[in-house]
Structures are given as structure tokens and as C-alpha cells.
Design a protein around this motif. Sequence first.
Motif, PDB file in Angstrom:
ATOM      1  N   UNK A 110       3.465   0.513   2.960  1.00  9.08           N
ATOM      2  CA  UNK A 110       4.715   1.001   2.539  1.00  9.08           C
ATOM      3  C   UNK A 110       5.316   2.270   3.040  1.00  9.08           C
ATOM      4  N   UNK A 111       6.555   2.568   3.216  1.00 10.69           N
ATOM      5  CA  UNK A 111       6.956   3.909   3.517  1.00 10.69           C
ATOM      6  C   UNK A 111       6.168   4.517   4.402  1.00 10.69           C
ATOM      7  N   UNK A 170       0.706  -1.227   0.183  1.00  8.26           N
ATOM      8  CA  UNK A 170      -0.034   0.051  -0.123  1.00  8.26           C
ATOM      9  C   UNK A 170       0.901   0.902  -0.060  1.00  8.26           C
ATOM     10  N   UNK A 171       0.561   2.192  -1.049  1.00 12.95           N
ATOM     11  CA  UNK A 171       1.234   3.430  -1.223  1.00 12.95           C
ATOM     12  C   UNK A 171       0.184   4.526  -0.569  1.00 12.95           C
ATOM     13  N   UNK A 172       0.369   5.356   0.454  1.00 14.38           N
ATOM     14  CA  UNK A 172      -0.554   6.170   0.801  1.00 14.38           C
ATOM     15  C   UNK A 172       0.342   7.716   1.140  1.00 14.38           C
ATOM     16  N   UNK A 173      -0.017   8.715   0.309  1.00 17.99           N
ATOM     17  CA  UNK A 173       0.931  10.066   0.424  1.00 17.99           C
ATOM     18  C   UNK A 173      -0.288  11.136   0.946  1.00 17.99           C
ATOM     19  N   UNK A 174      -0.279  12.014   1.705  1.00 17.30           N
ATOM     20  CA  UNK A 174      -1.177  12.921   2.174  1.00 17.30           C
ATOM     21  C   UNK A 174      -2.533  12.319   1.813  1.00 17.30           C
ATOM     22  N   UNK A 175      -2.908  10.896   2.427  1.00 16.38           N
ATOM     23  CA  UNK A 175      -4.226  10.447   2.215  1.00 16.38           C
ATOM     24  C   UNK A 175      -4.369   9.331   3.309  1.00 16.38           C
ATOM     25  N   UNK A 212       9.673   0.142   6.630  1.00 12.51           N
ATOM     26  CA  UNK A 212      10.293   1.224   7.242  1.00 12.51           C
ATOM     27  C   UNK A 212      11.660   1.253   6.545  1.00 12.51           C
ATOM     28  N   UNK A 213      12.190   2.416   5.911  1.00  7.18           N
ATOM     29  CA  UNK A 213      13.220   2.701   5.195  1.00  7.18           C
ATOM     30  C   UNK A 213      13.946   3.865   5.521  1.00  7.18           C
ATOM     31  N   UNK A 214      14.818   4.576   4.725  1.00  5.63           N
ATOM     32  CA  UNK A 214      15.686   5.441   4.969  1.00  5.63           C
ATOM     33  C   UNK A 214      15.285   6.618   5.927  1.00  5.63           C
ATOM     34  N   UNK A 215      13.916   6.879   5.767  1.00  4.96           N
ATOM     35  CA  UNK A 215      13.384   8.188   6.425  1.00  4.96           C
ATOM     36  C   UNK A 215      13.756   8.042   7.936  1.00  4.96           C
TER      37      UNK A 215
END
Length: 258
Positions: free
Chosen positions: A156-157, A127-132, A177-180
Motif C-alpha cells: 500500500x502507498x 502492507x504499510x511500510x514507512x521509512x522501513x 498507487x494513489x494521489x502521490x
Amino acid sequence: MIFDTHAHYDDEAFNEDRDAVLGSLADGGVGLVVNICASRESLRKTEELIKKYSFLYGAAGIHPDYVGELDEAGMEEISRLADEEKIVAIGEIGLDFYWDIAPREVQKEWFLRQLTLALEKDLPVVIHSREATQETLEIMRRVYRESEGRLRGVIHCFSGSAEIAKEYTDMGFYIGVGGVVTFKNGRKLKEVVEAMPLDKLVIETDCPYLAPVPHRGKRNDSTLLKLVIEEIAALRGMTAEEVERVTEENARRLYGLG
């Protein structure tokens, strides 16, 4: 060994040296990688890569930024690829209200269609979720309930709060969880990592993007996950070896790889 649960080695950033980079991963301690599709073109490229490299697996799906190019023929293409033995998930799919490239209602329509396909294929979702955050969670809650808990996968992310992470892990989802987590402005993600169940944590690069500190802004690759592992170990009071082992076990369980 390191298991990178989310990479984009089909990306044009690797066009000049893709084989060299992939060939060097084992020397960097990387054992398994899942290459995640984003566009229809990446469906074809990912299929080629997973056939060429034994340690590469794939996820088939269309990213919300690219759902404007999706149609019934595209869904058939995803469905066909999903039947391949080395395709272990449907993804990445979801909502992106940051770029808003496709109209939001169009994003929601194809998100739901691809969630339904994952249930039909009995595959986890990426799952991709950005500003949502809330909109994604509401859809996931509904489909999870209507599927009687059969919907499963990874967020994801992850960029939400510890409270949102708990909602997902309570439903059985994994948190990517990644580089952030190494960034100075990544405090919220650090809090999530500190608080969440260890058995729901997986690591990812999203390469070529989101390289960890001190490589931030440069091209990412799976060998840099050792820096993510070290940060998680410090946050959890564990050794890097323990984090590597546990996240590999979690990723294998997530993707059904034994």
C-alpha cells in the motif's frame, strides 16, 4: 468502474457526512471499495460499514502505529472478523519507523503474527511500510520463502524505488498507487508506474488522506481516483478507460472478488 483498494471511511473525518459521501460514490463512477482497518476501534466500525453498504468490503488488521494496543484478545478479534464473508484481506499491517509510536521490535512481532494469521486464513495482506523499506522487504522475503510462495497481497502507498517494486512484483505482490503519483515531488513513484508490470498495479485513495492534485491537502474520497487514473494513463501512454478497466481487473484478482 473504479475500484478503490484502500480507504478509511470509518475515519472521524467522515463523521459529519459519511452516509452522504458513501451514497455519492456510484455517481462518481466508483463501484467497489475496500475499507481498511487500522486500530481495534476500526475493526468494529469496518464491520458495521460492510454490513450496511453492499459495495464496501473490508480488511482486518492493526496498523503498526496502533500495535501497542494489540494483545491476544485483539488477535482473536481480528481472527473472528477475518472469517466474515466480506473481509477480503488482513491489513493494514507492517512497519512505521517514521512515527515510531510503538517500539520497533514490538512492531515486528505483531507484523509477523498478522502475516501468519493471513496465511492461516488464506487471505492476502495489505502492507504499510514507512521509512522501513529494507526491514519490511526482509520480513516479506522470509515469510514468502517459508510459506513456499503462499504469501500474497498489496504494498500500500508504495514509496520505494522501481528496483524494490520489481522485487515485490516478482513475488506476485501488487503495488498500490494513489494521489502521490500526481504530486510534483512524486517523481520516484511516477518512475515505478512507468516501469512496473501493468497487471500488478492497483489504485487507492487512503482517504481521507493523500488527495491528488489539485485537491492536495483537502479531504480525499474515492471519486478523486479519476485524477490518479488520468495521471497513470499519461505515464503509461494509455487511455483513462483502459487504466480504469485494468486496475479494476487487478483489484478483483487481488481480493478474490471474481
